[in-house]
Design a protein around this motif. Structure first.
Motif, PDB file in Angstrom:
ATOM      1  N   THR A  63       0.849  -1.192   0.000  1.00 18.44           N
ATOM      2  CA  THR A  63       0.000   0.000   0.000  1.00 18.44           C
ATOM      3  C   THR A  63       0.879   1.234   0.000  1.00 18.44           C
ATOM      4  OG1 THR A  63      -1.723   1.231   1.178  1.00 18.44           O
ATOM      5  CG2 THR A  63      -0.147   0.011   2.526  1.00 18.44           C
ATOM      6  N   ASN A  64       0.369   2.312  -0.598  1.00 16.39           N
ATOM      7  CA  ASN A  64       1.069   3.598  -0.549  1.00 16.39           C
ATOM      8  C   ASN A  64       0.675   4.416   0.676  1.00 16.39           C
ATOM      9  OD1 ASN A  64       0.666   3.326  -3.923  1.00 16.39           O
ATOM     10  ND2 ASN A  64       2.701   3.815  -3.141  1.00 16.39           N
ATOM     11  N   CYS A  65      -0.298   3.922   1.418  1.00 17.68           N
ATOM     12  CA  CYS A  65      -0.747   4.645   2.615  1.00 17.68           C
ATOM     13  C   CYS A  65       0.282   4.486   3.734  1.00 17.68           C
ATOM     14  CB  CYS A  65      -2.109   4.131   3.061  1.00 17.68           C
ATOM     15  SG  CYS A  65      -3.420   4.460   1.852  1.00 17.68           S
ATOM     16  N   ASN A  66       0.580   5.593   4.366  1.00 17.60           N
ATOM     17  CA  ASN A  66       1.562   5.604   5.440  1.00 17.60           C
ATOM     18  C   ASN A  66       1.305   6.813   6.328  1.00 17.60           C
ATOM     19  OD1 ASN A  66       2.707   7.853   3.996  1.00 17.60           O
ATOM     20  ND2 ASN A  66       3.796   6.377   2.698  1.00 17.60           N
ATOM     21  N   GLU A  67       2.307   7.262   7.059  1.00 18.62           N
ATOM     22  CA  GLU A  67       2.114   8.402   7.946  1.00 18.62           C
ATOM     23  C   GLU A  67       1.891   9.702   7.182  1.00 18.62           C
ATOM     24  OE1 GLU A  67       5.360   8.609  10.647  1.00 18.62           O
ATOM     25  OE2 GLU A  67       4.844   6.744  11.684  1.00 18.62           O
ATOM     26  N   GLN A  68       2.333   9.749   5.941  1.00 17.31           N
ATOM     27  CA  GLN A  68       2.175  10.958   5.136  1.00 17.31           C
ATOM     28  C   GLN A  68       0.948  10.903   4.214  1.00 17.31           C
ATOM     29  OE1 GLN A  68       5.445   9.440   5.330  1.00 17.31           O
ATOM     30  NE2 GLN A  68       5.691  10.839   7.072  1.00 17.31           N
TER      31      GLN A  68
END
Length: 226
Positions: A202-207
């Motif tokens: 996934t490209n979802c992260n803290e940013q």
């Protein structure tokens, strides 16, 4: 918003429970502690016996409120989606632009929930964790068709259909509004799960949040299909 929600009764289909847990101190404690316990040990390991030990009550007292742990999970999920729907309606009130209403709705259904102090026996942030990891277990059962006929998932479907109507209002020619709306809600939960456990896919992260991704996806789809 908290003061408004504190005066609203979150309604759950009465067929899901034996006795309304919101009507007693014990019932509210069952809801409160079941959320924490399911989050701690997972729904598969969760039992009424363990919950009874946690709240200092007989296992039989819990059965006076819920027929089984599946119905309890359905109740918690229904409560969550009802709370989400109230928040959606509140956020869209007095907003004339349909695209802005849609953006606000998407933010509500895809963002991480925070605890609402006005409802002390429900920790919405922890309940959100349960929705992310356990919600599909209320749907992927042999009883899904019968429970759907009984109206167990009306609130969940209502949340999706509010988004469907907004998509149609913006682009009445778009062919897949229901699939898009349901994919956004289910997909956001999945992206949070991947972000926590399978980070490399996934490209979802803290940013980058799932909200960022689905706002981008939604606006791109509707723009390109006009």
């Amino acid at each position: 918003m908290q003061s408004i929600l504190s005066n609203i009764k979150i309604k759950v289909n009465e067929k899901i429970y034996v006795k309304d847990p919101e009507t007693s101190t014990l019932g509210k404690k069952i809801l409160q502690e079941s959320i924490f316990l399911i989050d701690e040990i997972g729904f598969d390991s969760f039992t009424f016996k363990k919950l009874g030990e946690r709240i200092g009550s007989n296992e039989s007292s819990i059965y006076r409120y819920f027929e089984n742990k599946h119905k309890l999970l359905v109740y918690l999920c229904s409560w969550y989606w009802s709370w989400i729907e109230y928040r959606m309606v509140f956020k869209m009130t007095n907003i004339d632009d349909p695209m802005e209403r849609l953006k606000r709705a998407i933010i509500v259904v895809t963002e991480k929930a925070e605890e609402d102090k006005s409802i002390p026996h429900i920790n919405e942030a922890v309940l959100n964790n349960i929705i992310i990891t356990e919600f599909t277990k209320t749907l992927h059962t042999k009883e899904i068709d019968d429970e759907n006929k009984e109206g167990f998932f009306l609130i969940y479907k209502s949340v999706i259909n509010r988004i469907v109507l907004l998509i149609i209002e913006i682009n009445p020619d778009y062919r897949y509004p229901k699939s898009l709306a349901s994919s956004i809600i289910e997909g956001a939960l999945h992206q949070y799960f991947l972000q926590d456990h399978l980070k490399t896919i996934t490209n979802c992260n803290e940013q980058i949040s799932p909200t960022d991704f689905y706002l981008n996806l939604l606006l791109s789809i509707l723009k390109n299909n006009k």
